[in-house]
Design a protein around this motif. Structure first.
Motif, PDB file in Angstrom:
ATOM      1  N   HIS A  52       0.827  -1.201   0.000  1.00 13.04           N
ATOM      2  CA  HIS A  52       0.000   0.000   0.000  1.00 13.04           C
ATOM      3  C   HIS A  52       0.862   1.252   0.000  1.00 13.04           C
ATOM      4  N   GLN A  53       1.879   1.283   0.833  1.00 14.69           N
ATOM      5  CA  GLN A  53       2.758   2.452   0.885  1.00 14.69           C
ATOM      6  C   GLN A  53       3.448   2.683  -0.455  1.00 14.69           C
ATOM      7  N   ASN A  54       3.879   1.609  -1.099  1.00 19.72           N
ATOM      8  CA  ASN A  54       4.509   1.757  -2.413  1.00 19.72           C
ATOM      9  C   ASN A  54       3.522   2.328  -3.426  1.00 19.72           C
ATOM     10  N   CYS A  55       2.267   1.885  -3.359  1.00 20.61           N
ATOM     11  CA  CYS A  55       1.240   2.423  -4.263  1.00 20.61           C
ATOM     12  C   CYS A  55       0.994   3.902  -3.974  1.00 20.61           C
ATOM     13  N   VAL A  56       0.959   4.269  -2.707  1.00 21.66           N
ATOM     14  CA  VAL A  56       0.768   5.674  -2.328  1.00 21.66           C
ATOM     15  C   VAL A  56       1.933   6.520  -2.851  1.00 21.66           C
ATOM     16  N   GLU A  57       3.147   6.013  -2.736  1.00 18.76           N
ATOM     17  CA  GLU A  57       4.329   6.749  -3.182  1.00 18.76           C
ATOM     18  C   GLU A  57       4.354   6.930  -4.698  1.00 18.76           C
ATOM     19  N   PHE A  58       3.858   5.957  -5.435  1.00 18.00           N
ATOM     20  CA  PHE A  58       3.887   5.994  -6.895  1.00 18.00           C
ATOM     21  C   PHE A  58       2.705   6.770  -7.478  1.00 18.00           C
ATOM     22  N   TYR A  59       1.636   6.902  -6.720  1.00 17.73           N
ATOM     23  CA  TYR A  59       0.389   7.479  -7.221  1.00 17.73           C
ATOM     24  C   TYR A  59       0.528   8.905  -7.768  1.00 17.73           C
ATOM     25  N   PRO A  60       1.177   9.835  -7.070  1.00 18.67           N
ATOM     26  CA  PRO A  60       1.297  11.188  -7.640  1.00 18.67           C
ATOM     27  C   PRO A  60       2.066  11.208  -8.966  1.00 18.67           C
ATOM     28  N   LEU A  61       3.080  10.366  -9.095  1.00 19.36           N
ATOM     29  CA  LEU A  61       3.837  10.296 -10.342  1.00 19.36           C
ATOM     30  C   LEU A  61       2.923   9.870 -11.494  1.00 19.36           C
ATOM     31  N   PHE A  62       2.120   8.855 -11.222  1.00 21.38           N
ATOM     32  CA  PHE A  62       1.182   8.383 -12.238  1.00 21.38           C
ATOM     33  C   PHE A  62       0.179   9.461 -12.609  1.00 21.38           C
ATOM     34  N   LEU A  63      -0.402  10.123 -11.610  1.00 22.61           N
ATOM     35  CA  LEU A  63      -1.416  11.144 -11.896  1.00 22.61           C
ATOM     36  C   LEU A  63      -0.869  12.270 -12.767  1.00 22.61           C
ATOM     37  N   PHE A  85      -2.799   0.918 -16.037  1.00 23.60           N
ATOM     38  CA  PHE A  85      -2.145   1.168 -14.755  1.00 23.60           C
ATOM     39  C   PHE A  85      -2.946   0.538 -13.610  1.00 23.60           C
ATOM     40  N   ILE A  86      -4.270   0.670 -13.650  1.00 29.95           N
ATOM     41  CA  ILE A  86      -5.126   0.084 -12.616  1.00 29.95           C
ATOM     42  C   ILE A  86      -4.907  -1.424 -12.543  1.00 29.95           C
ATOM     43  N   VAL A  87      -4.870  -2.070 -13.689  1.00 29.72           N
ATOM     44  CA  VAL A  87      -4.632  -3.516 -13.718  1.00 29.72           C
ATOM     45  C   VAL A  87      -3.241  -3.834 -13.171  1.00 29.72           C
ATOM     46  N   GLY A  88      -2.254  -3.056 -13.601  1.00 36.43           N
ATOM     47  CA  GLY A  88      -0.889  -3.271 -13.124  1.00 36.43           C
ATOM     48  C   GLY A  88      -0.770  -3.130 -11.617  1.00 36.43           C
ATOM     49  N   ARG A  89      -1.407  -2.114 -11.065  1.00 34.12           N
ATOM     50  CA  ARG A  89      -1.337  -1.908  -9.614  1.00 34.12           C
ATOM     51  C   ARG A  89      -2.066  -3.013  -8.850  1.00 34.12           C
ATOM     52  N   LEU A  90      -3.156  -3.523  -9.426  1.00 31.96           N
ATOM     53  CA  LEU A  90      -3.863  -4.629  -8.786  1.00 31.96           C
ATOM     54  C   LEU A  90      -2.986  -5.881  -8.780  1.00 31.96           C
ATOM     55  N   LEU A  91      -2.331  -6.158  -9.908  1.00 31.64           N
ATOM     56  CA  LEU A  91      -1.388  -7.285  -9.964  1.00 31.64           C
ATOM     57  C   LEU A  91      -0.256  -7.084  -8.957  1.00 31.64           C
ATOM     58  N   TYR A  92       0.257  -5.868  -8.885  1.00 30.39           N
ATOM     59  CA  TYR A  92       1.340  -5.542  -7.965  1.00 30.39           C
ATOM     60  C   TYR A  92       0.914  -5.787  -6.518  1.00 30.39           C
ATOM     61  N   PHE A  93      -0.218  -5.199  -6.142  1.00 29.95           N
ATOM     62  CA  PHE A  93      -0.676  -5.275  -4.755  1.00 29.95           C
ATOM     63  C   PHE A  93      -0.943  -6.722  -4.342  1.00 29.95           C
ATOM     64  N   ASN A  94      -1.720  -7.431  -5.151  1.00 29.84           N
ATOM     65  CA  ASN A  94      -2.064  -8.816  -4.808  1.00 29.84           C
ATOM     66  C   ASN A  94      -0.840  -9.721  -4.833  1.00 29.84           C
ATOM     67  N   GLY A  95       0.069  -9.487  -5.774  1.00 28.33           N
ATOM     68  CA  GLY A  95       1.292 -10.280  -5.814  1.00 28.33           C
ATOM     69  C   GLY A  95       2.169 -10.040  -4.604  1.00 28.33           C
ATOM     70  N   TYR A  96       2.284  -8.785  -4.212  1.00 31.36           N
ATOM     71  CA  TYR A  96       3.127  -8.430  -3.059  1.00 31.36           C
ATOM     72  C   TYR A  96       2.595  -9.079  -1.784  1.00 31.36           C
ATOM     73  N   ILE A  97       1.287  -9.109  -1.627  1.00 34.91           N
ATOM     74  CA  ILE A  97       0.713  -9.713  -0.416  1.00 34.91           C
ATOM     75  C   ILE A  97       1.039 -11.202  -0.344  1.00 34.91           C
ATOM     76  N   ARG A  98       1.013 -11.890  -1.487  1.00 37.85           N
ATOM     77  CA  ARG A  98       1.314 -13.329  -1.486  1.00 37.85           C
ATOM     78  C   ARG A  98       2.796 -13.585  -1.221  1.00 37.85           C
ATOM     79  N   GLU A  99       3.651 -13.026  -2.045  1.00 39.15           N
ATOM     80  CA  GLU A  99       5.108 -13.155  -1.900  1.00 39.15           C
ATOM     81  C   GLU A  99       5.735 -11.944  -2.589  1.00 39.15           C
ATOM     82  N   THR A 100       6.766 -11.392  -1.994  1.00 32.21           N
ATOM     83  CA  THR A 100       7.310 -10.139  -2.514  1.00 32.21           C
ATOM     84  C   THR A 100       7.764 -10.228  -3.968  1.00 32.21           C
ATOM     85  N   HIS A 101       8.311 -11.352  -4.387  1.00 35.23           N
ATOM     86  CA  HIS A 101       8.776 -11.450  -5.777  1.00 35.23           C
ATOM     87  C   HIS A 101       7.616 -11.498  -6.772  1.00 35.23           C
TER      88      HIS A 101
END
Length: 138
Positions: A52-63, A85-101
């Protein structure tokens, strides 16, 4: 100039996505009994919190990149990039929760969208500067 309705719509969708990610961190906090303001504890919570923090940090750059592209280059292209981007962030978030890689595919999609929208936005801005200040038409 027409109202940038497509970019606004995608902005609202990304805002809802960020709220969803926030809620997921809250659910993880509750599930693992981690009281605020703690940010450490169960590994699953720590991964959700960090994602979540990584998404928050990247969000202004994307906007900024999406809006620059939408205003100065092409609104439909910017909105389409925002949806990817929405799809990418969803993949990122869900992937990170399972395993960081497992965050990497979503990370690379997000980075590709960011750089693409930034590049196209810059092209549009340069064209506008050339037109407005130097009377050069492309």
């Amino acid at each position: 100039m027409d109202a940038p309705v497509l970019v606004c719509a995608v902005t609202l969708l990304t805002t809802l996505q960020m709220a969803y990610f926030t809620r997921r961190v809250g659910y993880s906090r509750l599930a693992h009994k981690i009281k605020p303001p703690a940010t450490t504890g169960h590994p699953e919570f720590e991964r959700a919190f960090r994602a979540h923090q990584n998404c928050v940090e990247f969000y202004p750059l994307f906007l900024v990149s999406m809006w620059s592209c939408g205003v100065f280059f092409s609104e439909p292209i910017a909105a389409a990039g925002g949806l990817v981007f929405i799809v990418g962030r969803l993949l990122y978030f869900n992937g990170y929760i399972r395993e960081t890689h497992k965050r990497l595919p979503g990370f690379w999609v997000s980075v590709a969208v960011f750089f693409s929208l930034s590049f196209l936005g810059m092209i549009g801005i340069v064209q506008e500067i050339l037109h407005k200040y130097f009377y050069i038409y492309s």
